[in-house]
Design an enzyme around this catalytic site. Structure first.
Site, PDB file in Angstrom:
ATOM      1  N   ARG A 162      38.234  50.248 101.994  1.00  0.00           N
ATOM      2  CA  ARG A 162      36.912  50.269 102.641  1.00  0.00           C
ATOM      3  C   ARG A 162      36.629  48.951 103.379  1.00  0.00           C
ATOM      4  NH1 ARG A 162      35.388  52.979  97.656  1.00  0.00           N
ATOM      5  NH2 ARG A 162      34.690  55.092  98.116  1.00  0.00           N
ATOM      6  N   GLY A 190      38.283  33.145  99.547  1.00  0.00           N
ATOM      7  CA  GLY A 190      38.802  32.909 100.891  1.00  0.00           C
ATOM      8  C   GLY A 190      38.307  33.949 101.877  1.00  0.00           C
ATOM      9  N   ASP A 191      38.534  33.650 103.164  1.00  0.00           N
ATOM     10  CA  ASP A 191      38.109  34.540 104.244  1.00  0.00           C
ATOM     11  C   ASP A 191      39.381  35.103 104.872  1.00  0.00           C
ATOM     12  OD1 ASP A 191      37.489  35.510 106.777  1.00  0.00           O
ATOM     13  OD2 ASP A 191      35.877  34.063 107.097  1.00  0.00           O
ATOM     14  N   PHE A 192      39.561  36.415 104.832  1.00  0.00           N
ATOM     15  CA  PHE A 192      40.848  36.959 105.282  1.00  0.00           C
ATOM     16  C   PHE A 192      41.090  36.817 106.788  1.00  0.00           C
ATOM     17  CE2 PHE A 192      38.520  41.055 104.017  1.00  0.00           C
ATOM     18  CZ  PHE A 192      37.976  41.293 105.275  1.00  0.00           C
ATOM     19  N   ASP A 250       4.575  91.565  82.241  1.00  0.00           N
ATOM     20  CA  ASP A 250       4.943  92.001  80.900  1.00  0.00           C
ATOM     21  C   ASP A 250       5.530  93.408  80.985  1.00  0.00           C
ATOM     22  OD1 ASP A 250       4.878  91.426  78.002  1.00  0.00           O
ATOM     23  OD2 ASP A 250       3.728  93.297  77.981  1.00  0.00           O
ATOM     24  N   ASP A 256      38.432  37.367  98.069  1.00  0.00           N
ATOM     25  CA  ASP A 256      37.137  37.681  98.706  1.00  0.00           C
ATOM     26  C   ASP A 256      36.358  36.388  98.948  1.00  0.00           C
ATOM     27  OD1 ASP A 256      34.945  39.142  99.711  1.00  0.00           O
ATOM     28  OD2 ASP A 256      35.323  40.767  98.308  1.00  0.00           O
TER      29      ASP A 256
HETATM   30  O1  LIG Z   1      16.304  97.177  81.278  1.00  0.00           O
HETATM   31  C1  LIG Z   1      15.728  96.106  80.998  1.00  0.00           C
HETATM   32  N1  LIG Z   1      14.514  96.089  80.389  1.00  0.00           N
HETATM   33  C2  LIG Z   1      13.871  94.939  80.098  1.00  0.00           C
HETATM   34  C3  LIG Z   1      14.444  93.725  80.383  1.00  0.00           C
HETATM   35  C4  LIG Z   1      13.796  92.405  80.060  1.00  0.00           C
HETATM   36  O2  LIG Z   1      12.956  92.545  78.938  1.00  0.00           O
HETATM   37  C5  LIG Z   1      12.004  91.482  78.921  1.00  0.00           C
HETATM   38  C6  LIG Z   1      10.652  92.064  78.583  1.00  0.00           C
HETATM   39  O3  LIG Z   1       9.914  91.144  77.844  1.00  0.00           O
HETATM   40  P1  LIG Z   1       8.592  90.462  78.380  1.00  0.00           P
HETATM   41  O4  LIG Z   1       7.955  91.274  79.425  1.00  0.00           O
HETATM   42  O5  LIG Z   1       7.782  90.110  77.196  1.00  0.00           O
HETATM   43  O6  LIG Z   1       9.129  89.155  79.071  1.00  0.00           O
HETATM   44  P2  LIG Z   1       9.894  87.918  78.454  1.00  0.00           P
HETATM   45  O7  LIG Z   1      11.376  88.047  78.666  1.00  0.00           O
HETATM   46  O8  LIG Z   1       9.466  87.641  77.052  1.00  0.00           O
HETATM   47  O9  LIG Z   1       9.435  86.732  79.389  1.00  0.00           O
HETATM   48  P3  LIG Z   1       7.924  86.212  79.610  1.00  0.00           P
HETATM   49  O10 LIG Z   1       8.035  84.712  79.503  1.00  0.00           O
HETATM   50  O11 LIG Z   1       7.567  86.648  80.990  1.00  0.00           O
HETATM   51  O12 LIG Z   1       7.039  86.771  78.576  1.00  0.00           O
HETATM   52  C7  LIG Z   1      12.026  90.879  80.319  1.00  0.00           C
HETATM   53  O13 LIG Z   1      12.673  89.622  80.290  1.00  0.00           O
HETATM   54  C8  LIG Z   1      12.850  91.871  81.114  1.00  0.00           C
HETATM   55  O14 LIG Z   1      13.539  91.247  82.175  1.00  0.00           O
HETATM   56  C9  LIG Z   1      15.705  93.726  81.004  1.00  0.00           C
HETATM   57  O15 LIG Z   1      16.295  92.660  81.305  1.00  0.00           O
HETATM   58  N2  LIG Z   1      16.296  94.921  81.302  1.00  0.00           N
END
Ligand SMILES: O=c1[nH]cc([C@@H]2O[C@H](COP(=O)(O)OP(=O)(O)OP(=O)(O)O)[C@@H](O)[C@H]2O)c(=O)[nH]1
Length: 609
Positions: free
Chosen positions: A511, A494-496, A88, A468
């Protein structure tokens, strides 16, 4: 690649990336990791105020994303993947946490907060090892976070809106993508760039080193590199299966084993060799037969027919329709998703366009017959490729030539395979040369008449005879196109090799010749040449074996098929030209069709001297 040893520790495990982020997918696959993608359904709604610091929020969200996927997968087939990775990414500025903007106004709000200032980007990562204990999912969670500092230049309102209108901010934490247009907003970055993009690859690799090469297992080297922290040594670690300890308590590949002992031996000699580059393409080739077999099996079980009629369907529903186990069906369907034959959505599985068109059994351009023939017949021949290589062409089948007429079922399967292939190439064969000077043609061994129909369609003055064996023509009715049958097409049994050849200005051998040894090819061409009037023609379409290694790669399947087949032989384009010339055909024109897979020759019967 320097990082591959530690990434390699995950290669024999089933790894799942619990993320819909294309950036995370790209970063990890470019690092050589092989994994499935199962986006998490965890809603990012944890109470931010309840966390002592922003990074703790990102770490917990990453963990919940990964746990949700592990639990869902385990519930589905009572087998969890070995490792689930969740992540995240958040941006923090002035004590606030920014996630992905919900709309353009929200993006403007975020970018205005970042404008001309420094902010932090945190990515929390969770690596979850899973196993089944006592019928329950057991997980071992490892988490970390990475912080990168980014400063934006002072940006005008106009530029901010222009950027927002590009659409780029919408799926990105903080409303910008540093890897794309957003890079223009950035004055400097301190720390890991990929962490801003969404995945701190460097920290991830170090974590894997901690997990798979815990302290105490590399004492010899540690003495040599006293001042370097253990986690920083991952570039030098050898990728040996079983060479690391198992972080999840013996899920797979524990410490020790022969290979690990080998590594220790090398270290003891003071020479720690860098491992070779990770051979991902080679491993793909080694596993190639599994991909073909998955496709064959899905075709045979009519998975693509079921999903053509009704979609999306869950694995259990497909299992019910094809009378197979839920677990087995789920695996097969997922394999087809990985092969690009199916798509998986929340509602279940559905065919891709190519699967509906070519792999269901009923379409005009269906290759279902070809696939089932390969599964039932060619597959077995290829198991004896070694014999063919050692002993030469035709040896693999041990002299046993299959007679498709042995049973109605075999004959129909053979005809379906031929029909599917011909339908795909017939138009290209018919139009490769201008054949409008011929008013009659005879397609020798023309089977279901797929090429005859194209010739008649392309040349409105031309009458076409399909010649064929009676056993073949008995079944042609079910292959004819709907509507009124063309009066310009006739089928003559037929048979060629034995029977009198129908009269025609143009003879077609599509082919056919590869299936016969030289003496019979000469016999057939001799008969044909005797029947053909001066100015008449012969059109040959064949897969060829080529001397040129670059062409051989694209003709690889044909060249090997011609080697393992029980009768006949592969010939080069030059050999076919020679054959035609030896039998009185001159001015031989050459063309390629079907992406170079078919070699076409058109010769004109010269007047006898
Ligand atoms: O410079 C950049 N900053 C961030 C990103 C992209 O932003 C998202 C962040 O969102 P999150 O962590 O919630 O992830 P999701 O895309 O929702 O996918 P999940 O299924 O893992 O929750 C992330 O995609 C970064 O790559 C960017 O691209 N550039």
């Amino acid at each position: 690649m320097a990082l591959s040893p530690v990434i390699g520790k995950l290669l024999h495990k089933r790894v799942v990336l619990a993320s819909a982020s294309p950036r995370r997918r790209e970063i990890l696959s470019q690092a050589g990791l092989r994994f499935e993608v199962v986006p998490s359904r965890f809603k990012e709604t944890l109470d931010k105020a309840s966390f002592p610091a922003p990074y703790a929020y990102a770490m917990e969200t990453a963990k919940q994303k990964a746990l949700e996927v592990a639990a869902r997968m385990y519930q589905k087939d009572l087998r969890a993947p070995d490792v689930v990775i969740g992540a995240d990414t958040i941006v923090t500025v002035g004590g606030l946490i920014l996630e992905k903007p919900v709309d353009k106004q929200d993006a403007y709000r975020m970018l205005s907060m970042l404008n001309g200032k420094e902010h932090s980007v945190f990515t929390g990562v969770a690596i979850i090892h899973c196993c089944s204990k006592g019928g329950q999912l057991d997980t071992d969670v490892c988490q970390f976070h990475e912080e990168t500092t980014v400063r934006f230049s002072r940006l005008s309102e106009e530029l901010l809106w222009e950027y927002i209108d590009s659409g780029e901010p919408m799926d990105k934490a903080g409303g910008y993508g540093i890897q794309a247009l957003g890079g223009m907003l950035v004055e400097y970055v301190h720390g890991d760039f990929l962490n801003v993009v969404g995945f701190p690859l460097n920290h991830f690799c170090k974590k894997l080193v901690e997990l798979y090469y815990p302290p105490g297992r590399h004492d010899v080297r540690r003495v040599k590199h006293d001042s370097i922290p253990a986690v920083d040594t991952f570039e030098d670690l050898s990728d040996v299966e079983g060479g690391g300890s198992d972080p999840a308590g013996g899920i797979e590949g524990g410490p020790g084993g022969q290979a690990a002992a080998g590594t220790r031996g090398a270290e003891a000699n003071g020479a720690v060799e860098s491992p070779p580059p990770f051979p991902a393409d080679l491993l793909g080739l080694i596993d190639g037969f599994k991909a073909s077999k998955a496709l064959f099996t899905a075709c045979k079980l009519k998975v693509f027919d079921v999903l053509k009629d009704e979609a999306p369907l869950k694995a259990a529903e497909v299992a019910g329709r094809i009378d197979a186990s839920v677990c087995g069906t789920g695996r097969l369907l997922d394999a087809c998703v990985a092969l690009g034959l199916l798509e998986k959505t929340d509602g279940g599985y559905r065919n891709t366009e190519v699967a509906s068109r070519h792999l269901a059994s009923d379409g005009e351009y269906s290759l279902h017959g070809l696939v089932t023939r390969h599964d039932d017949h060619t597959w077995e021949l290829f198991t004896r490729l070694e014999v063919a290589v050692r002993q030469g062409p035709n040896a693999a089948a041990g002299g046993k030539v299959e007679d498709p007429a042995q049973s109605q079922q075999t004959m129909l399967q053979f005809m379906r395979a031929m029909h599917g292939l011909s339908k795909l190439t017939a138009r290209r064969v018919a139009t490769a040369f201008d054949l409008s000077r011929f008013t009659s043609a005879c397609d020798l061994g023309g089977c279901t008449g797929a090429l005859a129909h194209e010739l008649a369609h392309e040349y409105p003055r031309m009458r076409v005879t399909v010649f064929d064996l009676p056993d073949v023509l008995e079944h042609v009715a079910c292959f004819q196109p709907g509507g009124r049958p063309s009066e310009r097409i006739s089928f003559v049994p037929g048979d060629f090799f034995k029977d009198s050849l129908p009269e025609a200005e143009l003879y077609v051998l599509s082919r056919i010749l590869h299936d016969w040894p030289d003496d019979q090819v000469h016999a057939l061409l001799g008969r044909l040449s005797g029947r053909c009037k001066p100015g008449g023609g012969v059109l040959v379409a064949e897969e060829t074996v080529d001397e040129d290694p670059a062409a051989a790669r694209s003709n690889l399947a044909a060249a090997l098929s011609l080697l393992v087949r029980p009768r006949g032989r592969g010939r080069s384009g030059a050999e076919y030209r020679d054959l035609l010339e030896q039998h009185g055909f001159r001015d031989v024109q050459v063309a390629a069709a079907a992406g170079g897979a078919l070699h076409l020759l058109l010769g004109t019967r010269a007047s006898p001297p």
